[in-house]
Write a protein that holds these residues in place. Structure first.
Motif, PDB file in Angstrom:
ATOM      1  N   GLY A   1       0.797  -1.223   0.000  1.00  0.00           N
ATOM      2  CA  GLY A   1       0.000   0.000   0.000  1.00  0.00           C
ATOM      3  C   GLY A   1       0.827   1.268   0.000  1.00  0.00           C
ATOM      4  N   LEU A   2       2.141   1.139  -0.066  1.00  0.00           N
ATOM      5  CA  LEU A   2       3.027   2.299  -0.056  1.00  0.00           C
ATOM      6  C   LEU A   2       2.850   3.174  -1.296  1.00  0.00           C
ATOM      7  N   LEU A   3       2.583   2.530  -2.428  1.00  0.00           N
ATOM      8  CA  LEU A   3       2.331   3.234  -3.679  1.00  0.00           C
ATOM      9  C   LEU A   3       1.471   2.334  -4.550  1.00  0.00           C
ATOM     10  N   THR A   4       0.986   2.860  -5.656  1.00  0.00           N
ATOM     11  CA  THR A   4       0.086   2.075  -6.505  1.00  0.00           C
ATOM     12  C   THR A   4       0.865   1.199  -7.476  1.00  0.00           C
ATOM     13  N   ILE A   5       0.250   0.115  -7.864  1.00  0.00           N
ATOM     14  CA  ILE A   5       0.865  -0.763  -8.847  1.00  0.00           C
ATOM     15  C   ILE A   5       0.954  -0.044 -10.199  1.00  0.00           C
ATOM     16  N   GLU A   6       0.022   0.832 -10.476  1.00  0.00           N
ATOM     17  CA  GLU A   6       0.056   1.579 -11.739  1.00  0.00           C
ATOM     18  C   GLU A   6       1.301   2.461 -11.827  1.00  0.00           C
ATOM     19  N   SER A   7       1.687   3.064 -10.719  1.00  0.00           N
ATOM     20  CA  SER A   7       2.907   3.878 -10.694  1.00  0.00           C
ATOM     21  C   SER A   7       4.134   3.024 -10.955  1.00  0.00           C
ATOM     22  N   ILE A   8       4.169   1.849 -10.339  1.00  0.00           N
ATOM     23  CA  ILE A   8       5.286   0.921 -10.560  1.00  0.00           C
ATOM     24  C   ILE A   8       5.326   0.504 -12.027  1.00  0.00           C
ATOM     25  N   GLU A   9       4.192   0.129 -12.586  1.00  0.00           N
ATOM     26  CA  GLU A   9       4.147  -0.320 -13.981  1.00  0.00           C
ATOM     27  C   GLU A   9       4.646   0.774 -14.930  1.00  0.00           C
ATOM     28  N   LYS A  10       4.183   1.991 -14.730  1.00  0.00           N
ATOM     29  CA  LYS A  10       4.609   3.105 -15.588  1.00  0.00           C
ATOM     30  C   LYS A  10       6.119   3.341 -15.476  1.00  0.00           C
ATOM     31  N   ALA A  11       6.645   3.328 -14.258  1.00  0.00           N
ATOM     32  CA  ALA A  11       8.077   3.571 -14.059  1.00  0.00           C
ATOM     33  C   ALA A  11       8.920   2.436 -14.657  1.00  0.00           C
ATOM     34  N   ILE A  12       8.439   1.207 -14.565  1.00  0.00           N
ATOM     35  CA  ILE A  12       9.155   0.072 -15.161  1.00  0.00           C
ATOM     36  C   ILE A  12       9.216   0.217 -16.671  1.00  0.00           C
ATOM     37  N   ILE A  13       8.082   0.522 -17.287  1.00  0.00           N
ATOM     38  CA  ILE A  13       8.046   0.669 -18.748  1.00  0.00           C
ATOM     39  C   ILE A  13       8.921   1.834 -19.179  1.00  0.00           C
ATOM     40  N   GLU A  14       8.869   2.921 -18.449  1.00  0.00           N
ATOM     41  CA  GLU A  14       9.710   4.082 -18.754  1.00  0.00           C
ATOM     42  C   GLU A  14      11.202   3.729 -18.659  1.00  0.00           C
ATOM     43  N   SER A  15      11.551   2.949 -17.646  1.00  0.00           N
ATOM     44  CA  SER A  15      12.956   2.616 -17.417  1.00  0.00           C
ATOM     45  C   SER A  15      13.494   1.568 -18.386  1.00  0.00           C
ATOM     46  N   PHE A  16      12.719   0.514 -18.637  1.00  0.00           N
ATOM     47  CA  PHE A  16      13.184  -0.602 -19.455  1.00  0.00           C
ATOM     48  C   PHE A  16      12.832  -0.476 -20.930  1.00  0.00           C
ATOM     49  N   GLY A  17      11.960   0.472 -21.274  1.00  0.00           N
ATOM     50  CA  GLY A  17      11.509   0.565 -22.653  1.00  0.00           C
ATOM     51  C   GLY A  17      10.307  -0.333 -22.879  1.00  0.00           C
ATOM     52  N   GLU A  18       9.730  -0.228 -24.059  1.00  0.00           N
ATOM     53  CA  GLU A  18       8.460  -0.888 -24.356  1.00  0.00           C
ATOM     54  C   GLU A  18       8.506  -2.413 -24.200  1.00  0.00           C
ATOM     55  N   LYS A  19       9.417  -3.079 -24.887  1.00  0.00           N
ATOM     56  CA  LYS A  19       9.410  -4.544 -24.927  1.00  0.00           C
ATOM     57  C   LYS A  19       9.735  -5.169 -23.562  1.00  0.00           C
ATOM     58  N   ALA A  20      10.899  -4.880 -23.038  1.00  0.00           N
ATOM     59  CA  ALA A  20      11.283  -5.432 -21.731  1.00  0.00           C
ATOM     60  C   ALA A  20      10.414  -4.847 -20.625  1.00  0.00           C
ATOM     61  N   GLY A  21      10.017  -3.602 -20.785  1.00  0.00           N
ATOM     62  CA  GLY A  21       9.188  -2.945 -19.784  1.00  0.00           C
ATOM     63  C   GLY A  21       7.834  -3.604 -19.624  1.00  0.00           C
ATOM     64  N   GLU A  22       7.201  -3.960 -20.723  1.00  0.00           N
ATOM     65  CA  GLU A  22       5.890  -4.614 -20.657  1.00  0.00           C
ATOM     66  C   GLU A  22       5.979  -5.944 -19.914  1.00  0.00           C
ATOM     67  N   LYS A  23       7.023  -6.714 -20.193  1.00  0.00           N
ATOM     68  CA  LYS A  23       7.200  -8.013 -19.523  1.00  0.00           C
ATOM     69  C   LYS A  23       7.437  -7.825 -18.029  1.00  0.00           C
ATOM     70  N   ASN A  24       8.306  -6.884 -17.673  1.00  0.00           N
ATOM     71  CA  ASN A  24       8.596  -6.632 -16.263  1.00  0.00           C
ATOM     72  C   ASN A  24       7.390  -6.026 -15.543  1.00  0.00           C
ATOM     73  N   ALA A  25       6.640  -5.185 -16.224  1.00  0.00           N
ATOM     74  CA  ALA A  25       5.426  -4.613 -15.634  1.00  0.00           C
ATOM     75  C   ALA A  25       4.393  -5.712 -15.386  1.00  0.00           C
TER      76      ALA A  25
END
Length: 183
Positions: A146-170
């Protein structure tokens, strides 16, 4: 102010996870964060940690975390390497642990964390990204506190890893978020 400590082994993406976590907080949660990795020992398999400080106002401290409110452990064997993951914890500190094994969770009870959240982040990573690098999945697990939302994590992962790897990690983060258990 919330103080967080990530522990793991070199090659698991501990430092990268700290950076992505801070970006998720800063860019998508309207809060401030600073990450201070512990460099100098970052070889594959060696114990690694990173400190994160989160606050509602700008973080002016640039220091390691010595009294964590939350401890995230990416590899449950870290305690076998003489790393005291409970150093500096207090009565309200929370543990987020990468394991599905209840016996391992019970071993970690000796550290007297107020709450323990756990999920098999490595298996989730293997299923989603094809590699046992649990940083994305464990970011999903910490969102489960509950510290932060999963949506924030998903967006930051995609931003950091790029589209392809980011989608998988998200996707791994989302699965861990949905499967994390609390003991």
């Amino acid at each position: 102010m919330i103080s967080i400590k990530f522990y793991g082994l070199g090659g698991q993406g501990v430092v990268t996870a700290g950076k992505i976590f801070s970006e998720a907080i800063s860019l998508y949660e309207d809060k401030y964060a600073i990450t201070v990795p512990a460099y100098g020992h970052e070889r594959r398999g060696a114990p690694v940690n990173t400190s994160i400080i989160v606050d509602e106002k700008p973080v002016l401290i640039n220091s390691f975390v010595y009294h964590p409110d939350i401890v995230l452990v990416m590899d449950s064997t870290i305690i076998d390497k003489d790393i005291d993951i409970s150093q500096g914890i207090h009565e309200n500190s929370i543990l987020v642990l990468n394991t599905e094994d209840v016996n391992v969770v019970n071993t970690y009870k000796k550290y007297n964390f107020k709450e323990i959240y756990y999920v098999d982040g490595t298996q989730i990573a293997l299923n989603n990204i094809g590699r046992g690098i649990p940083n994305g999945s464990m970011l999903g697990a910490i969102a489960g506190t509950g510290l932060l939302t999963i949506e924030s994590i998903e967006k930051a992962i995609i931003e950091s890893f790029g589209e392809k790897a980011g989608e998988k990690n998200a996707k791994a983060a989302r699965e861990a978020f949905e499967r994390v258990k609390k003991m």
